[in-house]
Design a protein around this motif. Structure first.
Motif, PDB file in Angstrom:
ATOM      1  N   SER A 129      20.564 -19.176 -11.164  1.00  0.00           N
ATOM      2  CA  SER A 129      19.392 -19.355 -12.001  1.00  0.00           C
ATOM      3  C   SER A 129      18.177 -18.712 -11.367  1.00  0.00           C
ATOM      4  O   SER A 129      17.957 -18.809 -10.161  1.00  0.00           O
ATOM      5  N   MET A 130      17.341 -18.085 -12.210  1.00  0.00           N
ATOM      6  CA  MET A 130      16.109 -17.470 -11.728  1.00  0.00           C
ATOM      7  C   MET A 130      14.999 -18.497 -11.531  1.00  0.00           C
ATOM      8  O   MET A 130      13.889 -18.138 -11.210  1.00  0.00           O
ATOM      9  N   GLN A 131      15.292 -19.769 -11.683  1.00  0.00           N
ATOM     10  CA  GLN A 131      14.274 -20.806 -11.532  1.00  0.00           C
ATOM     11  C   GLN A 131      14.519 -21.667 -10.297  1.00  0.00           C
ATOM     12  O   GLN A 131      13.868 -22.680 -10.125  1.00  0.00           O
ATOM     13  N   THR A 132      15.442 -21.258  -9.440  1.00  0.00           N
ATOM     14  CA  THR A 132      15.804 -22.123  -8.330  1.00  0.00           C
ATOM     15  C   THR A 132      15.020 -21.850  -7.052  1.00  0.00           C
ATOM     16  O   THR A 132      15.292 -22.441  -6.029  1.00  0.00           O
ATOM     17  N   GLY A 133      14.055 -20.939  -7.094  1.00  0.00           N
ATOM     18  CA  GLY A 133      13.262 -20.659  -5.910  1.00  0.00           C
ATOM     19  C   GLY A 133      13.898 -19.590  -5.058  1.00  0.00           C
ATOM     20  O   GLY A 133      14.691 -18.781  -5.503  1.00  0.00           O
ATOM     21  N   GLY A 134      13.525 -19.579  -3.752  1.00  0.00           N
ATOM     22  CA  GLY A 134      14.008 -18.550  -2.863  1.00  0.00           C
ATOM     23  C   GLY A 134      12.918 -17.546  -2.573  1.00  0.00           C
ATOM     24  O   GLY A 134      11.734 -17.781  -2.809  1.00  0.00           O
ATOM     25  N   SER A 135      13.317 -16.387  -2.024  1.00  0.00           N
ATOM     26  CA  SER A 135      12.374 -15.338  -1.678  1.00  0.00           C
ATOM     27  C   SER A 135      12.446 -14.203  -2.699  1.00  0.00           C
ATOM     28  O   SER A 135      13.525 -13.868  -3.196  1.00  0.00           O
ATOM     29  N   TRP A 136      11.280 -13.614  -2.954  1.00  0.00           N
ATOM     30  CA  TRP A 136      11.170 -12.532  -3.921  1.00  0.00           C
ATOM     31  C   TRP A 136      10.348 -11.391  -3.327  1.00  0.00           C
ATOM     32  O   TRP A 136       9.410 -11.618  -2.572  1.00  0.00           O
ATOM     33  N   ARG A 137      10.699 -10.162  -3.709  1.00  0.00           N
ATOM     34  CA  ARG A 137       9.879  -9.007  -3.398  1.00  0.00           C
ATOM     35  C   ARG A 137       9.120  -8.602  -4.655  1.00  0.00           C
ATOM     36  O   ARG A 137       9.735  -8.297  -5.680  1.00  0.00           O
ATOM     37  N   VAL A 138       7.803  -8.609  -4.570  1.00  0.00           N
ATOM     38  CA  VAL A 138       6.951  -8.168  -5.666  1.00  0.00           C
ATOM     39  C   VAL A 138       6.377  -6.818  -5.264  1.00  0.00           C
ATOM     40  O   VAL A 138       5.941  -6.646  -4.119  1.00  0.00           O
ATOM     41  N   ALA A 139       6.383  -5.853  -6.183  1.00  0.00           N
ATOM     42  CA  ALA A 139       6.023  -4.487  -5.798  1.00  0.00           C
ATOM     43  C   ALA A 139       5.171  -3.795  -6.848  1.00  0.00           C
ATOM     44  O   ALA A 139       5.348  -3.996  -8.056  1.00  0.00           O
ATOM     45  N   PHE A 140       4.257  -2.950  -6.354  1.00  0.00           N
ATOM     46  CA  PHE A 140       3.561  -1.951  -7.155  1.00  0.00           C
ATOM     47  C   PHE A 140       4.109  -0.590  -6.722  1.00  0.00           C
ATOM     48  O   PHE A 140       4.230  -0.326  -5.520  1.00  0.00           O
ATOM     49  N   ILE A 141       4.400   0.286  -7.656  1.00  0.00           N
ATOM     50  CA  ILE A 141       4.816   1.641  -7.335  1.00  0.00           C
ATOM     51  C   ILE A 141       3.563   2.506  -7.202  1.00  0.00           C
ATOM     52  O   ILE A 141       2.686   2.492  -8.070  1.00  0.00           O
ATOM     53  N   MET A 142       3.486   3.278  -6.127  1.00  0.00           N
ATOM     54  CA  MET A 142       2.318   4.100  -5.871  1.00  0.00           C
ATOM     55  C   MET A 142       2.333   5.360  -6.737  1.00  0.00           C
ATOM     56  O   MET A 142       3.398   5.913  -7.048  1.00  0.00           O
ATOM     57  N   PRO A 143       1.152   5.836  -7.155  1.00  0.00           N
ATOM     58  CA  PRO A 143       1.088   7.086  -7.917  1.00  0.00           C
ATOM     59  C   PRO A 143       1.705   8.246  -7.143  1.00  0.00           C
ATOM     60  O   PRO A 143       1.702   8.264  -5.905  1.00  0.00           O
ATOM     61  N   THR A 144       2.220   9.226  -7.867  1.00  0.00           N
ATOM     62  CA  THR A 144       2.987  10.299  -7.237  1.00  0.00           C
ATOM     63  C   THR A 144       2.162  11.195  -6.326  1.00  0.00           C
ATOM     64  O   THR A 144       2.721  11.886  -5.472  1.00  0.00           O
ATOM     65  N   GLU A 145       0.839  11.196  -6.478  1.00  0.00           N
ATOM     66  CA  GLU A 145       0.031  12.075  -5.626  1.00  0.00           C
ATOM     67  C   GLU A 145      -0.075  11.576  -4.179  1.00  0.00           C
ATOM     68  O   GLU A 145      -0.513  12.310  -3.294  1.00  0.00           O
ATOM     69  N   TRP A 146       0.326  10.327  -3.931  1.00  0.00           N
ATOM     70  CA  TRP A 146       0.252   9.776  -2.584  1.00  0.00           C
ATOM     71  C   TRP A 146       1.581   9.963  -1.858  1.00  0.00           C
ATOM     72  O   TRP A 146       2.648   9.950  -2.473  1.00  0.00           O
ATOM     73  N   THR A 147       1.509  10.110  -0.539  1.00  0.00           N
ATOM     74  CA  THR A 147       2.691  10.167   0.317  1.00  0.00           C
ATOM     75  C   THR A 147       2.566   9.103   1.396  1.00  0.00           C
ATOM     76  O   THR A 147       1.500   8.481   1.563  1.00  0.00           O
ATOM     77  N   MET A 148       3.620   8.891   2.150  1.00  0.00           N
ATOM     78  CA  MET A 148       3.560   7.931   3.253  1.00  0.00           C
ATOM     79  C   MET A 148       2.531   8.363   4.298  1.00  0.00           C
ATOM     80  O   MET A 148       1.969   7.527   5.004  1.00  0.00           O
ATOM     81  N   GLU A 149       2.276   9.665   4.382  1.00  0.00           N
ATOM     82  CA  GLU A 149       1.319  10.172   5.359  1.00  0.00           C
ATOM     83  C   GLU A 149      -0.128  10.023   4.890  1.00  0.00           C
ATOM     84  O   GLU A 149      -1.045   9.951   5.710  1.00  0.00           O
ATOM     85  N   THR A 150      -0.338   9.956   3.570  1.00  0.00           N
ATOM     86  CA  THR A 150      -1.710   9.899   3.061  1.00  0.00           C
ATOM     87  C   THR A 150      -2.114   8.519   2.540  1.00  0.00           C
ATOM     88  O   THR A 150      -3.310   8.241   2.430  1.00  0.00           O
ATOM     89  N   LEU A 151      -1.159   7.660   2.201  1.00  0.00           N
ATOM     90  CA  LEU A 151      -1.527   6.324   1.729  1.00  0.00           C
ATOM     91  C   LEU A 151      -2.265   5.549   2.811  1.00  0.00           C
ATOM     92  O   LEU A 151      -1.868   5.582   3.986  1.00  0.00           O
ATOM     93  N   PRO A 152      -3.341   4.853   2.458  1.00  0.00           N
ATOM     94  CA  PRO A 152      -4.056   4.057   3.464  1.00  0.00           C
ATOM     95  C   PRO A 152      -3.203   2.884   3.949  1.00  0.00           C
ATOM     96  O   PRO A 152      -2.274   2.438   3.272  1.00  0.00           O
ATOM     97  N   VAL A 153      -3.541   2.388   5.112  1.00  0.00           N
ATOM     98  CA  VAL A 153      -2.817   1.281   5.728  1.00  0.00           C
ATOM     99  C   VAL A 153      -3.311  -0.044   5.129  1.00  0.00           C
ATOM    100  O   VAL A 153      -4.523  -0.272   5.056  1.00  0.00           O
ATOM    101  N   PRO A 154      -2.426  -0.924   4.683  1.00  0.00           N
ATOM    102  CA  PRO A 154      -2.874  -2.216   4.137  1.00  0.00           C
ATOM    103  C   PRO A 154      -3.597  -3.044   5.199  1.00  0.00           C
ATOM    104  O   PRO A 154      -3.144  -3.130   6.348  1.00  0.00           O
TER     105      PRO A 154
END
Length: 213
Positions: A111-136
């Motif tokens: 069941s999706m209502q039983t709790g646990g751990s979840w990954r929530v994500a935003f996908i970054m726009p294509t103009e950004w790379t791992m080298e140019t994205l700012p550090v959180p």
């Protein structure tokens, strides 16, 4: 300005469920390779995701995870050279996936209502790379490279509902099994619209990665 926008957005999320800003219409690049009613198979290009892992029910985890991610794209970050911060355009959908301690070869069926751990994500726009994205600035937020992949998707409308997402995950799983597709991961829950969009017109999807032919 950024703080005011974040506060308003967080209030909407807490009140009416996880969603994406209305003006953020861009979706990650993909090609539709098959369509059968509400079901599509899509090939997605490589992506970069800003992710946070949170605990709780699906709805609670979605709300909790949305806020630090929104903080990151609205300026809660530091440039790679240490000078200043950036605002990052947001793409849709916002995705949510149940975390796993071991690799999965089939979707989660509990069941999706039983709790646990979840990954929530935003996908970054294509103009950004791992080298140019700012550090959180928030250590809970991580940046992850996602390779190109094939996703089976079922689309449906309506408001956020744990039971509805679980129902559609079961429906998509049954379809993929019937048609002989090899499933490579657990369901991804995707929400596209802000809470002020009338409920019958809100776009939702369940996605499952499958093997390429």
């Amino acid at each position: 300005m950024a703080l005011a926008r974040l506060s308003a957005l967080a209030l909407s999320v807490i009140t009416l469920g996880m969603s994406a800003p209305a003006q953020a219409a861009d979706e990650p690049p993909h090609t539709v390779v098959m369509r059968d009613g509400a079901i599509e198979i899509r090939d997605y290009a490589p992506q970069i995701a800003a992710e946070v892992e949170v605990d709780g029910s699906m709805s609670r985890a979605g709300n909790s995870g949305f806020r630090p991610l929104a903080g990151y794209i609205f300026g809660g970050n530091t440039a790679r050279d240490g000078e200043g911060s950036s605002e990052i355009a947001m793409t849709t959908p916002v995705t949510q996936t149940r975390s796993q301690e071991i690799a999965m070869t089939s979707p989660v069926t509990q069941s999706m209502q039983t709790g646990g751990s979840w990954r929530v994500a935003f996908i970054m726009p294509t103009e950004w790379t791992m080298e140019t994205l700012p550090v959180p600035n928030d250590p809970r937020v991580t940046l992850t490279e996602i390779p190109a992949r094939r996703m089976a998707v079922i689309r449906f409308s309506g408001g956020p509902s744990d039971a509805r997402f679980a129902e559609k995950a079961d429906e998509l799983t049954a379809y993929l099994t019937e048609h002989g597709h090899e499933m490579l991961g657990e369901p991804v829950y995707a929400r596209y619209d802000p809470p002020w969009v009338p409920t019958p017109f809100r776009r939702n999807e369940v996605m499952i990665e499958i093997a390429s032919d």
